[in-house]
Design a protein around this motif. Structure first.
Motif, PDB file in Angstrom:
ATOM      1  N   SER A 156      21.134  61.067  58.005  1.00  0.00           N
ATOM      2  CA  SER A 156      21.614  59.464  58.147  1.00  0.00           C
ATOM      3  C   SER A 156      23.318  59.768  58.037  1.00  0.00           C
ATOM      4  O   SER A 156      24.159  59.271  58.707  1.00  0.00           O
ATOM      5  N   SER A 157      23.792  60.328  56.802  1.00  0.00           N
ATOM      6  CA  SER A 157      25.073  60.313  56.477  1.00  0.00           C
ATOM      7  C   SER A 157      25.963  61.207  57.385  1.00  0.00           C
ATOM      8  O   SER A 157      27.115  61.082  57.938  1.00  0.00           O
ATOM      9  N   ILE A 158      25.233  62.399  57.618  1.00  0.00           N
ATOM     10  CA  ILE A 158      25.806  63.459  58.550  1.00  0.00           C
ATOM     11  C   ILE A 158      26.028  62.750  60.100  1.00  0.00           C
ATOM     12  O   ILE A 158      27.171  62.815  60.428  1.00  0.00           O
ATOM     13  N   VAL A 159      25.204  62.021  60.612  1.00  0.00           N
ATOM     14  CA  VAL A 159      25.281  61.443  61.746  1.00  0.00           C
ATOM     15  C   VAL A 159      26.146  60.210  61.887  1.00  0.00           C
ATOM     16  O   VAL A 159      26.947  60.337  62.674  1.00  0.00           O
ATOM     17  N   SER A 160      26.106  59.642  60.978  1.00  0.00           N
ATOM     18  CA  SER A 160      27.102  58.277  60.794  1.00  0.00           C
ATOM     19  C   SER A 160      28.734  58.924  60.651  1.00  0.00           C
ATOM     20  O   SER A 160      29.525  58.320  61.426  1.00  0.00           O
ATOM     21  N   SER A 161      28.900  59.854  60.030  1.00  0.00           N
ATOM     22  CA  SER A 161      30.287  60.387  59.716  1.00  0.00           C
ATOM     23  C   SER A 161      30.727  61.036  60.843  1.00  0.00           C
ATOM     24  O   SER A 161      31.737  60.833  61.284  1.00  0.00           O
ATOM     25  N   ALA A 162      29.982  61.805  61.649  1.00  0.00           N
ATOM     26  CA  ALA A 162      30.295  62.786  62.715  1.00  0.00           C
ATOM     27  C   ALA A 162      30.481  61.718  63.950  1.00  0.00           C
ATOM     28  O   ALA A 162      31.515  61.853  64.863  1.00  0.00           O
ATOM     29  N   SER A 163      29.878  60.690  63.942  1.00  0.00           N
ATOM     30  CA  SER A 163      30.042  59.638  65.205  1.00  0.00           C
ATOM     31  C   SER A 163      31.356  59.092  64.886  1.00  0.00           C
ATOM     32  O   SER A 163      31.806  58.634  66.233  1.00  0.00           O
ATOM     33  N   ASN A 164      31.870  58.913  63.906  1.00  0.00           N
ATOM     34  CA  ASN A 164      33.028  58.232  63.869  1.00  0.00           C
ATOM     35  C   ASN A 164      34.151  58.945  64.268  1.00  0.00           C
ATOM     36  O   ASN A 164      35.369  58.622  64.785  1.00  0.00           O
ATOM     37  N   GLU A 165      33.975  60.422  64.590  1.00  0.00           N
ATOM     38  CA  GLU A 165      34.977  61.301  65.249  1.00  0.00           C
ATOM     39  C   GLU A 165      34.548  61.692  66.591  1.00  0.00           C
ATOM     40  O   GLU A 165      35.152  62.629  67.159  1.00  0.00           O
ATOM     41  N   ALA A 166      33.464  61.122  67.209  1.00  0.00           N
ATOM     42  CA  ALA A 166      32.969  61.712  68.330  1.00  0.00           C
ATOM     43  C   ALA A 166      34.015  61.522  69.650  1.00  0.00           C
ATOM     44  O   ALA A 166      33.815  62.085  70.621  1.00  0.00           O
ATOM     45  N   HIS A 167      34.931  60.747  69.594  1.00  0.00           N
ATOM     46  CA  HIS A 167      36.029  60.412  70.692  1.00  0.00           C
ATOM     47  C   HIS A 167      37.285  61.229  70.428  1.00  0.00           C
ATOM     48  O   HIS A 167      38.003  61.158  71.136  1.00  0.00           O
ATOM     49  N   GLY A 168      37.201  61.801  69.317  1.00  0.00           N
ATOM     50  CA  GLY A 168      38.460  62.818  68.943  1.00  0.00           C
ATOM     51  C   GLY A 168      38.199  64.103  69.437  1.00  0.00           C
ATOM     52  O   GLY A 168      37.511  64.436  70.408  1.00  0.00           O
ATOM     53  N   PRO A 169      39.367  65.023  68.992  1.00  0.00           N
ATOM     54  CA  PRO A 169      39.339  66.359  69.294  1.00  0.00           C
ATOM     55  C   PRO A 169      37.981  67.161  69.160  1.00  0.00           C
ATOM     56  O   PRO A 169      37.827  67.975  69.760  1.00  0.00           O
ATOM     57  N   MET A 173      32.183  69.720  69.558  1.00  0.00           N
ATOM     58  CA  MET A 173      31.848  70.399  68.527  1.00  0.00           C
ATOM     59  C   MET A 173      30.452  69.206  67.912  1.00  0.00           C
ATOM     60  O   MET A 173      29.512  69.910  67.413  1.00  0.00           O
ATOM     61  N   ILE A 174      30.958  68.071  67.828  1.00  0.00           N
ATOM     62  CA  ILE A 174      29.853  67.113  67.403  1.00  0.00           C
ATOM     63  C   ILE A 174      28.856  66.732  67.995  1.00  0.00           C
ATOM     64  O   ILE A 174      27.515  66.925  67.707  1.00  0.00           O
ATOM     65  N   ARG A 175      29.069  67.097  69.516  1.00  0.00           N
ATOM     66  CA  ARG A 175      27.825  66.908  70.327  1.00  0.00           C
ATOM     67  C   ARG A 175      26.808  68.156  70.344  1.00  0.00           C
ATOM     68  O   ARG A 175      25.800  68.144  70.182  1.00  0.00           O
ATOM     69  N   ALA A 176      27.619  69.240  70.140  1.00  0.00           N
ATOM     70  CA  ALA A 176      26.847  70.466  69.983  1.00  0.00           C
ATOM     71  C   ALA A 176      26.081  70.465  68.682  1.00  0.00           C
ATOM     72  O   ALA A 176      25.011  71.023  68.635  1.00  0.00           O
ATOM     73  N   GLY A 177      26.647  69.989  67.409  1.00  0.00           N
ATOM     74  CA  GLY A 177      25.800  69.939  66.283  1.00  0.00           C
ATOM     75  C   GLY A 177      24.832  68.859  66.293  1.00  0.00           C
ATOM     76  O   GLY A 177      23.710  69.216  65.737  1.00  0.00           O
ATOM     77  N   PHE A 178      24.970  67.797  66.973  1.00  0.00           N
ATOM     78  CA  PHE A 178      23.886  66.840  67.115  1.00  0.00           C
ATOM     79  C   PHE A 178      22.610  67.556  68.049  1.00  0.00           C
ATOM     80  O   PHE A 178      21.591  67.302  67.850  1.00  0.00           O
ATOM     81  N   ARG A 179      23.075  68.263  68.960  1.00  0.00           N
ATOM     82  CA  ARG A 179      22.035  68.893  69.894  1.00  0.00           C
ATOM     83  C   ARG A 179      21.317  70.104  69.086  1.00  0.00           C
ATOM     84  O   ARG A 179      19.947  70.038  69.173  1.00  0.00           O
ATOM     85  N   ALA A 180      22.008  70.752  68.195  1.00  0.00           N
ATOM     86  CA  ALA A 180      21.246  71.803  67.424  1.00  0.00           C
ATOM     87  C   ALA A 180      20.326  71.331  66.527  1.00  0.00           C
ATOM     88  O   ALA A 180      19.270  71.832  65.948  1.00  0.00           O
ATOM     89  N   ASP A 181      20.800  70.213  65.788  1.00  0.00           N
ATOM     90  CA  ASP A 181      20.127  69.310  64.864  1.00  0.00           C
ATOM     91  C   ASP A 181      19.197  68.372  65.214  1.00  0.00           C
ATOM     92  O   ASP A 181      18.614  67.378  64.690  1.00  0.00           O
ATOM     93  N   ALA A 182      18.697  68.282  66.642  1.00  0.00           N
ATOM     94  CA  ALA A 182      17.888  67.249  67.367  1.00  0.00           C
ATOM     95  C   ALA A 182      16.429  67.039  66.376  1.00  0.00           C
ATOM     96  O   ALA A 182      16.135  66.070  66.313  1.00  0.00           O
ATOM     97  N   SER A 183      16.141  68.278  66.041  1.00  0.00           N
ATOM     98  CA  SER A 183      14.976  68.162  65.388  1.00  0.00           C
ATOM     99  C   SER A 183      15.121  67.577  64.066  1.00  0.00           C
ATOM    100  O   SER A 183      14.130  66.770  63.418  1.00  0.00           O
TER     101      SER A 183
END
Length: 225
Positions: A156-169, A173-183
């Protein structure tokens, strides 16, 4: 070597675990230890020879680990589909290991062939027989409920923190991380739902919505939205 392969029923993972130990244990001593271990499992009923061999080898490898390594290995069983060092340091610190010691101990488990590493992706995983063994040890130690909660809170913390940067540089990488950690993400949401932690779950869903839309994962958006 031929004797070892024969008594291990040709099971690839069992042979790999034995090979890892052969770096520090002479082959004749290793063969004697394995003969004793497999004999102890020989009376098990209801399982095939190959399953008994696998169970015996995993248990034998586990027993040779230090208490800290055993606790870490058990904890890694809560990850579904692999993990990163960052996630492991959030979930797996134990009375035996501080967060700063987790990475080094994971490297030690890689050397024991208990954990698999993917240098290209920076991710690690337990093969399913090893993960199931780790989960069983967590249940025996009465640690599973606690670690499952810690895992859910961490993601929950990882997703919330990463989503705050999802529109930046770091967007791709963040989308790839979410994809890898989908399970892992799905497991975290299911735990939060089952325990009634709706506020935390809703925050996580809100952080994931843009990702699900971008990835055309409308089934998950519908399931959790």
């Amino acid at each position: 070597v031929a004797h070892l392969c024969r008594v291990l029923e040709g099971v690839p993972l069992a042979i790999e675990l034995a090979a890892a130990k052969s770096r520090t244990v002479p082959l004749d001593v290793l063969a004697e230890q394995l003969d004793d271990t497999l004999s102890a499992y020989g009376e098990q009923r209801g399982t095939s020879d190959r399953h008994r061999t696998m169970d015996a080898m995993i248990a034998w490898s586990y027993d040779l680990l230090s208490p800290g390594e055993q606790a870490l290995f058990r904890s890694l069983g809560v990850f579904v589909g692999g993990f990163t060092i960052d996630a492991a340091t959030r979930v797996c610190p134990t009375p035996h290991l501080s967060p700063s010691e987790v990475a080094g101990s994971i490297d030690a488990l890689v050397e024991h062939s208990i954990v698999e590493s993917s240098p290209d992706t920076g991710r690690y995983r337990l093969l399913e027989p090893l993960r199931l063994f780790a989960l069983a040890r967590l249940r025996e130690a009465d640690e599973l409920d606690h670690l499952t909660k810690v895992h859910a809170r961490a993601f929950s913390s990882i997703v919330s923190s990463a989503s705050n940067e999802a529109h930046g540089p770091a967007h791709d990488m963040i989308r790839a991380g979410f994809r890898a950690d989908a399970s892992n993400i799905r497991a975290a949401l299911e735990h939060l739902e089952s325990t009634g932690e709706t506020e935390c779950m809703c925050e996580m869903v809100a952080a994931l919505t843009a990702f699900w839309v971008a990835e055309n994962r409308f089934d998950e958006q519908m399931r959790w939205g």
